[in-house]
Scaffold this active site. Sequence first.
Site, PDB file in Angstrom:
ATOM      1  N   GLU A 182       0.870  -1.186   0.000  1.00  0.00           N
ATOM      2  CA  GLU A 182       0.000   0.000   0.000  1.00  0.00           C
ATOM      3  C   GLU A 182       0.900   1.226   0.000  1.00  0.00           C
ATOM      4  OE1 GLU A 182      -2.184   0.406   3.723  1.00  0.00           O
ATOM      5  OE2 GLU A 182      -0.526  -0.519   4.817  1.00  0.00           O
ATOM      6  N   LEU A 207      -3.363  -1.546   5.866  1.00  0.00           N
ATOM      7  CA  LEU A 207      -4.421  -0.938   6.658  1.00  0.00           C
ATOM      8  C   LEU A 207      -5.726  -1.030   5.866  1.00  0.00           C
ATOM      9  CD1 LEU A 207      -4.846   0.808   9.307  1.00  0.00           C
ATOM     10  CD2 LEU A 207      -5.171   2.672   7.690  1.00  0.00           C
TER      11      LEU A 207
HETATM   12  N1  PMP Z   1      -2.841   2.839   4.484  1.00  0.00           N
HETATM   13  C1  PMP Z   1      -2.112   3.519   5.380  1.00  0.00           C
HETATM   14  C2  PMP Z   1      -0.806   2.947   5.807  1.00  0.00           C
HETATM   15  C3  PMP Z   1      -2.572   4.747   5.881  1.00  0.00           C
HETATM   16  O1  PMP Z   1      -1.833   5.421   6.785  1.00  0.00           O
HETATM   17  C4  PMP Z   1      -3.800   5.281   5.432  1.00  0.00           C
HETATM   18  C5  PMP Z   1      -4.306   6.616   5.887  1.00  0.00           C
HETATM   19  N2  PMP Z   1      -4.295   6.814   7.227  1.00  0.00           N
HETATM   20  C6  PMP Z   1      -4.543   4.531   4.506  1.00  0.00           C
HETATM   21  C7  PMP Z   1      -4.044   3.315   4.062  1.00  0.00           C
HETATM   22  C8  PMP Z   1      -5.885   5.014   4.018  1.00  0.00           C
HETATM   23  O2  PMP Z   1      -6.866   4.833   5.004  1.00  0.00           O
HETATM   24  P1  PMP Z   1      -8.153   5.767   5.071  1.00  0.00           P
HETATM   25  O3  PMP Z   1      -8.816   5.624   3.739  1.00  0.00           O
HETATM   26  O4  PMP Z   1      -8.953   5.192   6.170  1.00  0.00           O
HETATM   27  O5  PMP Z   1      -7.668   7.141   5.316  1.00  0.00           O
END
Ligand code: PMP
Length: 286
Positions: A182, A207
């Site tokens: 990611e 995540l």
């Molecule tokens: N991956 C990581 C490692 C992140 O830090 C984030 C953002 N905080 C995301 C994915 C995206 O998550 P979200 O769409 O909940 O902001």
Amino acid sequence: MTRVVYVNGRYLPYARAGVHVEDRGFQFADAIYEVCEVLGGQLVDETRHMERLERSLGELRIARPMSRRALGFVLREVIRRNRVQTGLVYLQVTRGAAPRDFPFPKGETQPTVVCLARRVDAAKREARAAAGIAVTTAPDIRWGRCDIKTVMLLPAVLAKEAAAGEGAQEAWLVDSQGFVTEGASSNAWIIDASGTIVTRPTGNAILPGVTRRTLLDALSRENIPLTERPFTVDEATRAREAFITSASGTVMPVVRINGVVIGDGYPGRLTLRLRSIFHQVAELCR
Ligand code: PMP
């Protein structure tokens, strides 16, 4: 900049806000967080952010500091006191302060709760989306539980710093087998030659992004083909389109990966369509 910060039950001026020197968030990164988008003064996807926050707390066995309703009140109050219409709200919960020792403190330690909100320049963000961003890649040197949203972000900091040094706005992290996990602070997506959207399945390596989840809803609603499978950097550089998702940028087009131009070098058509429909699918909460 945020002017009023919530710290453990109090709304304090920014310059006077602080936590204890022996806070376990400071000493051990023994803490979790959430970032929600604020649009028109409203919270975007509050329910999913709260669900993930509770899951993160549960995985680390940090006590819930207050009810979901009370946390929702704190978020809204910080947004209101900082007069944020378009921006972000940040909520962090640590295991609390205790004399430094590795195991969890014995007895009742009150979790530390901090909440900040800040405005985002919407015009700047739209200009960035119109141009698309560049990403670089870096080995994923994080731990085995990237599904928990902890503040242990040093590998992400280093990857982002290296990306910035190359003139890129995000770093895609790559596992030992050459697959993209990611972004350092986003989920990574490509659109292959057949027009299928590809993103890595959830699991311990990434995540589970709230924006990712909401976009999956949008794709199924619009009958847009999707495959959840890992992809390599090589496949990504040959993709038709690429983009990242996060609460701070929603759907953000990627036009360069390690200096290689994606497609025709402009944000992809499908990517821009997904960006434009995102808020029709996301939950907006007053
Ligand atoms: N991956 C990581 C490692 C992140 O830090 C984030 C953002 N905080 C995301 C994915 C995206 O998550 P979200 O769409 O909940 O902001």
